[in-house]
Design a protein around this motif. Structure first.
Motif, PDB file in Angstrom:
ATOM      1  N   TYR A 165       0.831  -1.210   0.000  1.00 32.11           N
ATOM      2  CA  TYR A 165       0.000   0.000   0.000  1.00 32.11           C
ATOM      3  C   TYR A 165       0.864   1.259   0.000  1.00 32.11           C
ATOM      4  O   TYR A 165       0.573   2.229  -0.717  1.00 32.11           O
ATOM      5  N   SER A 166       1.924   1.261   0.785  1.00 33.88           N
ATOM      6  CA  SER A 166       2.831   2.420   0.834  1.00 33.88           C
ATOM      7  C   SER A 166       3.463   2.653  -0.536  1.00 33.88           C
ATOM      8  O   SER A 166       3.523   3.807  -1.006  1.00 33.88           O
ATOM      9  N   ASN A 167       3.933   1.606  -1.165  1.00 35.22           N
ATOM     10  CA  ASN A 167       4.529   1.744  -2.496  1.00 35.22           C
ATOM     11  C   ASN A 167       3.487   2.244  -3.511  1.00 35.22           C
ATOM     12  O   ASN A 167       3.799   3.082  -4.360  1.00 35.22           O
ATOM     13  N   TRP A 168       2.265   1.734  -3.413  1.00 36.56           N
ATOM     14  CA  TRP A 168       1.215   2.166  -4.329  1.00 36.56           C
ATOM     15  C   TRP A 168       0.886   3.649  -4.120  1.00 36.56           C
ATOM     16  O   TRP A 168       0.737   4.405  -5.074  1.00 36.56           O
ATOM     17  N   SER A 169       0.759   4.070  -2.828  1.00 35.18           N
ATOM     18  CA  SER A 169       0.417   5.472  -2.564  1.00 35.18           C
ATOM     19  C   SER A 169       1.561   6.420  -2.930  1.00 35.18           C
ATOM     20  O   SER A 169       1.324   7.571  -3.273  1.00 35.18           O
ATOM     21  N   LEU A 170       2.803   5.940  -2.879  1.00 34.69           N
ATOM     22  CA  LEU A 170       3.960   6.752  -3.276  1.00 34.69           C
ATOM     23  C   LEU A 170       4.272   6.611  -4.762  1.00 34.69           C
ATOM     24  O   LEU A 170       5.238   7.187  -5.250  1.00 34.69           O
ATOM     25  N   LYS A 171       3.456   5.830  -5.456  1.00 35.62           N
ATOM     26  CA  LYS A 171       3.619   5.566  -6.891  1.00 35.62           C
ATOM     27  C   LYS A 171       4.998   4.986  -7.210  1.00 35.62           C
ATOM     28  O   LYS A 171       5.635   5.357  -8.188  1.00 35.62           O
ATOM     29  N   LYS A 172       5.433   4.061  -6.337  1.00 34.42           N
ATOM     30  CA  LYS A 172       6.687   3.336  -6.552  1.00 34.42           C
ATOM     31  C   LYS A 172       6.361   1.919  -7.013  1.00 34.42           C
ATOM     32  O   LYS A 172       5.246   1.437  -6.839  1.00 34.42           O
ATOM     33  N   SER A 173       7.360   1.269  -7.547  1.00 32.23           N
ATOM     34  CA  SER A 173       7.182  -0.114  -7.955  1.00 32.23           C
ATOM     35  C   SER A 173       7.115  -0.996  -6.704  1.00 32.23           C
ATOM     36  O   SER A 173       7.947  -0.873  -5.804  1.00 32.23           O
ATOM     37  N   GLY A 174       6.142  -1.860  -6.660  1.00 33.39           N
ATOM     38  CA  GLY A 174       5.982  -2.734  -5.494  1.00 33.39           C
ATOM     39  C   GLY A 174       5.764  -4.170  -5.919  1.00 33.39           C
ATOM     40  O   GLY A 174       4.838  -4.823  -5.425  1.00 33.39           O
ATOM     41  N   PHE A 175       6.617  -4.675  -6.777  1.00 32.27           N
ATOM     42  CA  PHE A 175       6.432  -6.026  -7.311  1.00 32.27           C
ATOM     43  C   PHE A 175       6.579  -7.100  -6.223  1.00 32.27           C
ATOM     44  O   PHE A 175       5.722  -7.976  -6.091  1.00 32.27           O
ATOM     45  N   PHE A 176       7.657  -7.025  -5.437  1.00 33.92           N
ATOM     46  CA  PHE A 176       7.914  -8.065  -4.426  1.00 33.92           C
ATOM     47  C   PHE A 176       6.808  -8.152  -3.366  1.00 33.92           C
ATOM     48  O   PHE A 176       6.339  -9.260  -3.053  1.00 33.92           O
ATOM     49  N   PRO A 177       6.362  -7.007  -2.787  1.00 38.33           N
ATOM     50  CA  PRO A 177       5.264  -7.129  -1.810  1.00 38.33           C
ATOM     51  C   PRO A 177       3.991  -7.735  -2.402  1.00 38.33           C
ATOM     52  O   PRO A 177       3.305  -8.512  -1.734  1.00 38.33           O
ATOM     53  N   ILE A 178       3.684  -7.411  -3.665  1.00 39.69           N
ATOM     54  CA  ILE A 178       2.490  -7.972  -4.311  1.00 39.69           C
ATOM     55  C   ILE A 178       2.651  -9.482  -4.488  1.00 39.69           C
ATOM     56  O   ILE A 178       1.708 -10.252  -4.257  1.00 39.69           O
ATOM     57  N   VAL A 179       3.851  -9.907  -4.888  1.00 40.87           N
ATOM     58  CA  VAL A 179       4.110 -11.347  -5.035  1.00 40.87           C
ATOM     59  C   VAL A 179       3.923 -12.040  -3.689  1.00 40.87           C
ATOM     60  O   VAL A 179       3.301 -13.108  -3.605  1.00 40.87           O
ATOM     61  N   MET A 180       4.424 -11.432  -2.622  1.00 38.93           N
ATOM     62  CA  MET A 180       4.294 -12.039  -1.291  1.00 38.93           C
ATOM     63  C   MET A 180       2.833 -12.084  -0.842  1.00 38.93           C
ATOM     64  O   MET A 180       2.432 -13.011  -0.127  1.00 38.93           O
ATOM     65  N   LEU A 181       2.025 -11.102  -1.262  1.00 35.64           N
ATOM     66  CA  LEU A 181       0.600 -11.123  -0.917  1.00 35.64           C
ATOM     67  C   LEU A 181      -0.140 -12.254  -1.618  1.00 35.64           C
ATOM     68  O   LEU A 181      -1.229 -12.633  -1.209  1.00 35.64           O
ATOM     69  N   VAL A 182       0.448 -12.805  -2.658  1.00 38.46           N
ATOM     70  CA  VAL A 182      -0.113 -13.975  -3.330  1.00 38.46           C
ATOM     71  C   VAL A 182       0.473 -15.253  -2.731  1.00 38.46           C
ATOM     72  O   VAL A 182      -0.238 -16.241  -2.506  1.00 38.46           O
ATOM     73  N   VAL A 183       1.778 -15.237  -2.440  1.00 35.45           N
ATOM     74  CA  VAL A 183       2.472 -16.434  -1.949  1.00 35.45           C
ATOM     75  C   VAL A 183       2.026 -16.804  -0.531  1.00 35.45           C
ATOM     76  O   VAL A 183       1.828 -17.991  -0.227  1.00 35.45           O
ATOM     77  N   LEU A 184       1.846 -15.822   0.341  1.00 31.56           N
ATOM     78  CA  LEU A 184       1.506 -16.127   1.734  1.00 31.56           C
ATOM     79  C   LEU A 184       0.148 -16.826   1.889  1.00 31.56           C
ATOM     80  O   LEU A 184       0.050 -17.798   2.657  1.00 31.56           O
ATOM     81  N   PRO A 185      -0.917 -16.410   1.198  1.00 32.16           N
ATOM     82  CA  PRO A 185      -2.153 -17.206   1.279  1.00 32.16           C
ATOM     83  C   PRO A 185      -1.974 -18.625   0.735  1.00 32.16           C
ATOM     84  O   PRO A 185      -2.583 -19.577   1.246  1.00 32.16           O
TER      85      PRO A 185
END
Length: 168
Positions: free
Chosen positions: A112-132
């Motif tokens: 969310y922080s990366n999205w609100s700062l308009k930065k690339s957030g590929f790794f956190p998004i991948v982890m949000l898929v991997v952890l479930p």
């Protein structure tokens, strides 16, 4: 012993039974019945009895029975029983689940922080898929472990029914 008791033991991992007997006498009768059987291991601490499967049959997924005898009045008492995994197994699984949940929340905040700062957030998004997916794997492992200990759980249930039948 009536069939409702049998059904309670088979359908739920917990059971409660009231007895018209002093708690100390009830504890002694249970200990005597378990000692006579000699198939299962028993540990007694105060008014708690822990029944484990024999050492030679014991494995990581082996269940155990925890019995607590509670004094209701001077002449009545209650047995509370809990069938389940050993505390070490339960603690390990809960520790892993809480770790995965904490990591999920952290990666959600970072994403969310990366999205609100308009930065690339590929790794956190991948982890949000991997952890479930990891949660699903943990569930499957737990189900496999539960089915691995099912035969021993059924033996513990039969043993418990015999003990309680001999007491009444």
């Amino acid at each position: 012993m009536d069939n409702t008791l049998y059904n309670q033991i088979f359908l739920k991992p917990r059971f409660q039974i009231d007895f018209e007997m002093k708690a100390d006498l009830l504890l002694e009768k249970i200990k005597t019945n378990i000692d006579e059987n000699q198939k299962f291991k028993m540990k007694v601490v105060d008014n708690h009895i822990i029944v484990d499967v024999p050492e030679k049959e014991n494995h990581y997924w082996s269940p155990q029975l925890q019995i607590e005898i509670e004094e209701l009045t001077e002449y009545t008492s209650k047995i509370k029983g809990l069938f389940g995994p050993k505390p070490q197994v339960w603690t390990l699984f809960m520790f892993i689940h809480f770790g995965v949940a904490t990591a999920f929340l952290i990666f959600a905040v970072v994403a969310y922080s990366n999205w609100s700062l308009k930065k690339s957030g590929f790794f956190p998004i991948v982890m949000l898929v991997v952890l479930p997916l990891l949660w699903i794997v943990l569930y499957v492992i737990g189900s496999i472990g539960k089915s691995t200990g099912k035969k021993q759980m059924d033996e513990l249930k039969e043993f418990t029914k015999q003990i309680l039948k001999n007491i009444k």
